[in-house]
Design an enzyme around this catalytic site. Sequence first.
Site, PDB file in Angstrom:
ATOM      1  N   GLU A   7       4.894   9.852  -5.027  1.00  0.00           N
ATOM      2  CA  GLU A   7       4.292   8.847  -5.900  1.00  0.00           C
ATOM      3  C   GLU A   7       2.985   9.405  -6.470  1.00  0.00           C
ATOM      4  O   GLU A   7       2.028   9.645  -5.729  1.00  0.00           O
ATOM      5  CB  GLU A   7       3.999   7.581  -5.101  1.00  0.00           C
ATOM      6  CG  GLU A   7       3.462   6.481  -5.982  1.00  0.00           C
ATOM      7  CD  GLU A   7       3.210   5.204  -5.227  1.00  0.00           C
ATOM      8  OE1 GLU A   7       2.890   5.272  -4.025  1.00  0.00           O
ATOM      9  OE2 GLU A   7       3.321   4.140  -5.845  1.00  0.00           O
ATOM     10  N   GLU A  55       5.511  -3.609   0.845  1.00  0.00           N
ATOM     11  CA  GLU A  55       5.636  -3.304  -0.582  1.00  0.00           C
ATOM     12  C   GLU A  55       4.966  -1.955  -0.760  1.00  0.00           C
ATOM     13  O   GLU A  55       3.741  -1.855  -0.746  1.00  0.00           O
ATOM     14  CB  GLU A  55       4.917  -4.359  -1.429  1.00  0.00           C
ATOM     15  CG  GLU A  55       5.497  -5.745  -1.333  1.00  0.00           C
ATOM     16  CD  GLU A  55       6.949  -5.796  -1.754  1.00  0.00           C
ATOM     17  OE1 GLU A  55       7.367  -4.951  -2.583  1.00  0.00           O
ATOM     18  OE2 GLU A  55       7.674  -6.649  -1.229  1.00  0.00           O
ATOM     19  N   LEU A  56       5.799  -0.907  -0.938  1.00  0.00           N
ATOM     20  CA  LEU A  56       5.221   0.439  -0.943  1.00  0.00           C
ATOM     21  C   LEU A  56       5.385   1.048  -2.333  1.00  0.00           C
ATOM     22  O   LEU A  56       5.624   0.340  -3.291  1.00  0.00           O
ATOM     23  CB  LEU A  56       5.887   1.275   0.145  1.00  0.00           C
ATOM     24  CG  LEU A  56       5.873   0.572   1.533  1.00  0.00           C
ATOM     25  CD1 LEU A  56       6.657   1.366   2.536  1.00  0.00           C
ATOM     26  CD2 LEU A  56       4.461   0.328   2.016  1.00  0.00           C
ATOM     27  N   GLY A 109       0.844  -1.196   0.000  1.00  0.00           N
ATOM     28  CA  GLY A 109       0.000   0.000   0.000  1.00  0.00           C
ATOM     29  C   GLY A 109       0.875   1.239   0.000  1.00  0.00           C
ATOM     30  O   GLY A 109       2.019   1.209  -0.463  1.00  0.00           O
ATOM     31  N   SER A 110       0.346   2.285   0.577  1.00  0.00           N
ATOM     32  CA  SER A 110       1.062   3.554   0.476  1.00  0.00           C
ATOM     33  C   SER A 110       2.178   3.626   1.525  1.00  0.00           C
ATOM     34  O   SER A 110       2.067   3.043   2.607  1.00  0.00           O
ATOM     35  CB  SER A 110       0.089   4.709   0.660  1.00  0.00           C
ATOM     36  OG  SER A 110      -0.195   4.857   2.032  1.00  0.00           O
TER      37      SER A 110
END
Length: 1091
Positions: free
Chosen positions: A989, A860-861, A840-841
């Site tokens: 991002e 997992e960003l 996610g973020s």
Amino acid sequence: MMTTMAAEVRASDLFVESLENEGVEFVFGLPGEENLDVLDSLRKSKKIKLVVCKHEQAAGFMAATIGRVTGKIGVCLSTLGPGATNFTTCAAYSQLGGYPMMMITGQKPIRASKQGSFQIVDIVQMMTPLCKFTKQVSEGELLLSLVRRSTKIAETEKPGPVHLEIPEDIAGESVPYHPPFPVFPVRRAIAEMKAIDSAVKMIVEARSPLLCIAAGANRARTARALRQFVDALGIPFITTQQGKGVIDERHPLFIGTAAISANDYVHCASDEADLIINCGHDTVEKPPFFMHRDDRTKVLHINFYASEVDEVYFPHCDVVGDIANALWQIKEVIKEPQPHWDFGWFMTVKQFVDKHVADHWQDTRYPFTPQRVIAAIRQAMPEDGVVCLDNGMYKVWFARMYKTYRQNTLLLDNALATMGAGLPSAMAVKLKYPDHKVFGVCGDGGFAMNSQEIATAVEHGIDVTCIVLNDNAYGMIEWKQHTAGFQKWGLGIVNPDFVALAESFGAHGHRVNSSEELEPTLEKVINLKGVHIVEIPVDYTLSTEILGPVLAERVKELVSLKPKIPVAREPVEVPAPMDKEPEPKPEPAPVAVPAPVPVKVEKQAAPKGSTGPLKYPYYLGNVPVFANEDLEVIDKATGEVHAVCAQADEAVVDKAIAAADRASKQMAAMPSYKRKAVLERAVVEMKERFEELALALCAEAGKPIKDARGEVGRLIDTFTIAAEESVRIYGEYAPLDISSRVEGFSSIVRRFPLGAISMVSPFNFPLNLAAHKIAPALAVGCPFVMKPASRTPIGALIIGDILSKAPELPAGAFSILPCTRASADLFTVDPRFKMLSFTGSPDVGWKMKERAGKKKVTLELGGNAACIIDEVVPDIDAVVKSVIHGAFYQSGQSCISVQRIFVNASIYGRVRDAIVAASQKLRMGDPRDEATFIGPMIDVKEADRVERWVEEAEAAGGKVLCGGVRNGRFYPATVMENAPHQCDVYSNEVFGPVACIESYDDFENVVERVNASRFGLQAGVFTRNVNKAFFAFENIEAGGVVINEVPSVRVDSQPYGGVKDSGLGREGIRYAIEDMTEPRVMVMKNVGKLQ
Ligand SMILES: Cc1ncc(C[n+]2csc(CCOP(=O)(O)OP(=O)(O)O)c2C)c(N)n1
Ligand SMILES: [Mg+2]
């Protein structure tokens, strides 16, 4: 042969010894005055257990069931007259069903009785039409030969009942002792060659042959031969009710069961077959299909005995003899699937059956639908668990939808179809196979017929559970009454309190009082010892509808899918017959799973008969729960509510964690092949449900259909890789004798699963990013609780549906729980989790890590992926195409979408213009449209944020080359030149369809620019210069460097993850497996030395 010197023994002793000699283990019965000698002889037997029942009929059902499941006689005992007449129903049961059984009845003395005709009826005469053999024993000495003779008759094809009447004086008389007659197996005759040749010709010449498996094929050896036949020739199969489980119904060529005789889905296959290979069929079973006089469908009858012609059954060829051998001979000649065989339509029918046969199994209504109860029973039952049915409305549903994995694990009666056999047969199975879980399933009417046997079960310590499906009526007859247009009358039942009834017998009573209690109750009782009666209220109203008008409609729908133009027939060559005697051969490898049939894309429809949005449950401890409809999932293209899902609160999450924690040991202990099987079967079902999954993604994520299909393909890849890796979790041997102090030391290092895993998955790849957590957890044996993204939970819930059918997974192995952020805190903080896997973020992820305590954390960003385009690229057009895809596919909502493009100054103008021109051509619109490239963003808020970021960068000096104007949720492909590096659109991002472009002169310098970011997930470098490629690989700070492609490439087996703010740990099955396990060393000293 008698000798004059033989010692004298009592005839009844000789009789019992003969039964022992036949391998009899149980005698079920109810003694009377006239069989006290036999009783006394049984008392002395060390090999036979006498089970005294409460009613002779139940004893007979038990004996017949022993015969049914073993192929050897089951034995029951009664007195004369009233006891013997009570055997008639079970005699008929065993005769029609083909179950070997011996009934022993007593009689008044035949030599000198002083009681006139008291209690005497002619039992032998009465049994004559019901038995294969019946005889009054007139001399004690004859018992030896009569036992052998009648047993042999009972056990040879077609098996059935035999009856011996032993009068009181004969049982008690002294006779010379002789040992019993030896028992030799009777080999079955094999089919004649010419019949085999005809069969081969018919099968080879057929265009679409279909195999039908029926009761007679329900023999162990036959089952093996059938499986080999199907695997070698790839011919799809249906079954009759009593042919269920002969081949595992999870087989990809299983179409369905013919539960009724016509107009069901499976008949859409059998009606279109030009040949039905009917294996083991006997007209006593309700016909699985009707033959027609127009010869459209030929029938090949293969059985131990010739077919009996009937109005609806008149086969064109009989192959009479041992079925297993006949199948083997046929297979040996034909050898392989014929190129002209066409099973396309059968597979369409299969897909339809799989999709619809269990409709309403998730229905939360209370009283329950039979479908829901059956699904719950299947879920609770292990692979080798046995369900024994009585007779009632539910039987049709079991036949249609209870997936039977093994032979004789669903005992239903489609021959006499008697009520009253359910409980006794379950008791007999449990006695014979004490290690198997056994459920009897009765209606309230059928249960009442032999409910007294609860006392027998309690008395003999038989750990059996009987489920009573209570509709307070003779439901099956009510259905017929209704469909025949009669007035509803006379079929209601006033029932006892089943719980109190059970308890009065010393058993345990349970009543399922609400929808939520069903699965937990079954999960509980199945693991309990003792006798349990479980009352489950059912309602057949809907079921009557479904088997009536709804089925008719659906069959029409299915028929409309049929290809309109018949395929032209070409002459086919028939292989030469075999010239040598057949011999058994080793089993061939199973055939490949057929590829999914492509389906035209349409909006995913709500099931017929239901109104409004689709409904999804959450999965708590492997079980679907329709707790509420609190979570609305919006169709991202239309803004309408697409589906409603059950949403878990904190208490449910807590339960799920507790269940996962409890399941940890069992999951860890699961053998590799079972873990592999779970994953492989999931792959099969995912292929079958390919379009359903793609359409769900399309709706819930607004993902263009092409991308959605791509993601389903990746989901399948991910699970396939996990299946492969699940059997390759190797360890290592390491010497430890590194110095003289530790001489003789060595070690083995193995990886062990961590335990329960907390998973939080994101909205952008609802399927494949969930899969990257779920699949490795299953591969290593870690239970898990997943929180899918609230905006896109459906993909994960469909995976849950698929996994909920995996019998190998222990209770609690997985939960998939959409829930609000507020109730999701336990996913982060609960110490029962041994690992947190979050995608996610960055902001959310890093905060979670701070609060995660001692558990391992993988994150997992996001990223702001860079792509360098060097001057020496071979084909600028191809590069531009890749960049466009990398930057804008699924509206840039991917962690590795191209956000920063660096182009060598020498080609900058050309590349920039080409990118802008191509971006402007991208079609934005309805994601279900095949031509759409850019669909809606996940919500208006996000689209608005992206718009603001672009405007801010423009105000700070960046130049918008194309795009930049939002329309609701839709944001177009936007290219921005020279965006200031401090702006969000460059440094954060963007997670939208925006790419920043600028030029560079020096390669070393551009690598520095790539690294000047707080992120480091992946970078792409287009160059033909190998030194630059390696320079980039060695100097770019990221989890992956992609050469000659955009950074947006992720192969599901590669290690995937980031450095810096982009995350921690790696996914990609093998690498996730490492994260989800921990090494344990076994240090050994002097191992291998004998002195
Ligand atoms: C011994 C016997 N008597 C009568 C019948 C006819 N019959 C078939 S199904 C049925 C109703 C069964 O009622 P219940 O056991 O409550 O099951 P339901 O159909 O309600 O699920 C009856 C009476 C039968 N098959 N066997
Ligand atoms: Mg009933």
